[in-house]
Write a protein that holds these residues in place. Structure first.
Motif, PDB file in Angstrom:
ATOM      1  N   SER A   1      11.776   3.853  13.936  1.00 53.23           N
ATOM      2  CA  SER A   1      11.940   2.817  12.904  1.00 53.23           C
ATOM      3  C   SER A   1      10.830   2.940  11.877  1.00 53.23           C
ATOM      4  O   SER A   1       9.704   3.345  12.192  1.00 53.23           O
ATOM      5  N   SER A   2      11.152   2.545  10.666  1.00 54.49           N
ATOM      6  CA  SER A   2      10.181   2.607   9.592  1.00 54.49           C
ATOM      7  C   SER A   2       9.462   1.261   9.464  1.00 54.49           C
ATOM      8  O   SER A   2      10.097   0.200   9.493  1.00 54.49           O
ATOM      9  N   TRP A   3       8.128   1.319   9.353  1.00 56.46           N
ATOM     10  CA  TRP A   3       7.319   0.099   9.230  1.00 56.46           C
ATOM     11  C   TRP A   3       6.406   0.217   8.015  1.00 56.46           C
ATOM     12  O   TRP A   3       5.835   1.274   7.774  1.00 56.46           O
ATOM     13  N   GLN A   4       6.252  -0.871   7.308  1.00 63.28           N
ATOM     14  CA  GLN A   4       5.272  -0.932   6.219  1.00 63.28           C
ATOM     15  C   GLN A   4       4.175  -1.888   6.649  1.00 63.28           C
ATOM     16  O   GLN A   4       4.460  -3.045   6.994  1.00 63.28           O
ATOM     17  N   VAL A   5       2.943  -1.403   6.645  1.00 66.15           N
ATOM     18  CA  VAL A   5       1.842  -2.254   7.106  1.00 66.15           C
ATOM     19  C   VAL A   5       0.771  -2.324   6.035  1.00 66.15           C
ATOM     20  O   VAL A   5       0.474  -1.337   5.359  1.00 66.15           O
ATOM     21  N   ASP A   6       0.200  -3.505   5.916  1.00 63.10           N
ATOM     22  CA  ASP A   6      -0.822  -3.742   4.903  1.00 63.10           C
ATOM     23  C   ASP A   6      -2.187  -3.726   5.576  1.00 63.10           C
ATOM     24  O   ASP A   6      -2.688  -4.769   6.023  1.00 63.10           O
ATOM     25  N   VAL A   7      -2.744  -2.525   5.717  1.00 64.83           N
ATOM     26  CA  VAL A   7      -4.040  -2.359   6.392  1.00 64.83           C
ATOM     27  C   VAL A   7      -4.865  -1.330   5.628  1.00 64.83           C
ATOM     28  O   VAL A   7      -4.338  -0.554   4.825  1.00 64.83           O
ATOM     29  N   GLU A   8      -6.162  -1.334   5.924  1.00 64.34           N
ATOM     30  CA  GLU A   8      -7.029  -0.289   5.364  1.00 64.34           C
ATOM     31  C   GLU A   8      -6.651   1.055   5.979  1.00 64.34           C
ATOM     32  O   GLU A   8      -6.244   1.121   7.140  1.00 64.34           O
ATOM     33  N   SER A   9      -6.841   2.121   5.204  1.00 63.27           N
ATOM     34  CA  SER A   9      -6.396   3.439   5.675  1.00 63.27           C
ATOM     35  C   SER A   9      -7.189   3.931   6.891  1.00 63.27           C
ATOM     36  O   SER A   9      -6.713   4.780   7.643  1.00 63.27           O
TER      37      SER A   9
END
Ligand code: FES
Ligand code: FES
Length: 178
Positions: free
Chosen positions: A9-17
């Motif tokens: 599954s594809s996930w988009q996460v808002d985190v530092e690299s």
């Protein structure tokens, strides 16, 4: 935003690299089968597969997993039906269980490269730490999943036979490596 492929599954996460992949898997995505043990790539509790290779996710920045196939224990099979999971259940490998998802992920990676590992191969590949000392049964379960159990047969034949599985585990004649 960082895009990841986890268990298909594809996930988009808002985190530092540079966020460790482990924390993204557990806290952003909510897959808590992958565990935090040492945080410094020593214990293996956090093992996942990246493009089929075992990786200690506590020590991998999430940016290194972009564009790759991440597999966690939850994505290994439906209903814990993978032969390695079935061998683990047949031999009652887990004690507290904390290290076991990492152990299973390491075992699956080993068997995908080496379908019939020797004890030496298993000891070299399975460096995961278990505070409950399940090493002997881990080794026995790898052999069972590989179909290299003494007396022949594979997990397909042995899984439902608890008495035989117990007998097999009791006769593994190699000492625990702590
Ligand atoms: S938590 Fe990653 S190796 Fe211990
Ligand atoms: S089963 Fe308890 S740490 Fe391995």
């Amino acid at each position: 935003m960082i895009q990841l492929n986890i268990n298909g599954s594809s996930w988009q996460v808002d985190v530092e690299s540079d966020t460790p992949l482990l924390w993204v898997i557990r806290e952003q995505v909510g897959l808590t089968g992958t565990k935090y043990g040492c945080g410094v790539a020593q214990c293996g509790a956090c093992t996942v597969h990246i493009d089929g290779e075992p990786v200690r996710s506590c020590s991998m920045p999430v940016s290194a997993a972009v564009g790759k196939r991440i597999t966690t224990i939850e994505g290994l099979s439906r209903g814990s039906s993978h032969p390695v999971q079935r061998a683990w259940a047949a031999l009652d490998v887990p004690q507290c269980g904390y290290c076991q998802s990492g152990q299973i992920m390491a075992a699956v990676a080993l068997l995908s490269k080496n379908p019939q590992p020797t004890d030496k191969d298993i000891d070299a590949a399975m460096t995961n730490i278990c505070r409950c000392g399940t090493y002997q049964r881990v080794r026995a379960a790898v052999h069972m999943a590989a179909g290299t159990a003494k007396g022949g047969g594979s997990i397909i034949h042995m899984a439902a036979d608890t008495a035989r599985a117990d007998d097999f585990a009791a006769h593994v004649d190699h000492p625990t490596v702590a």
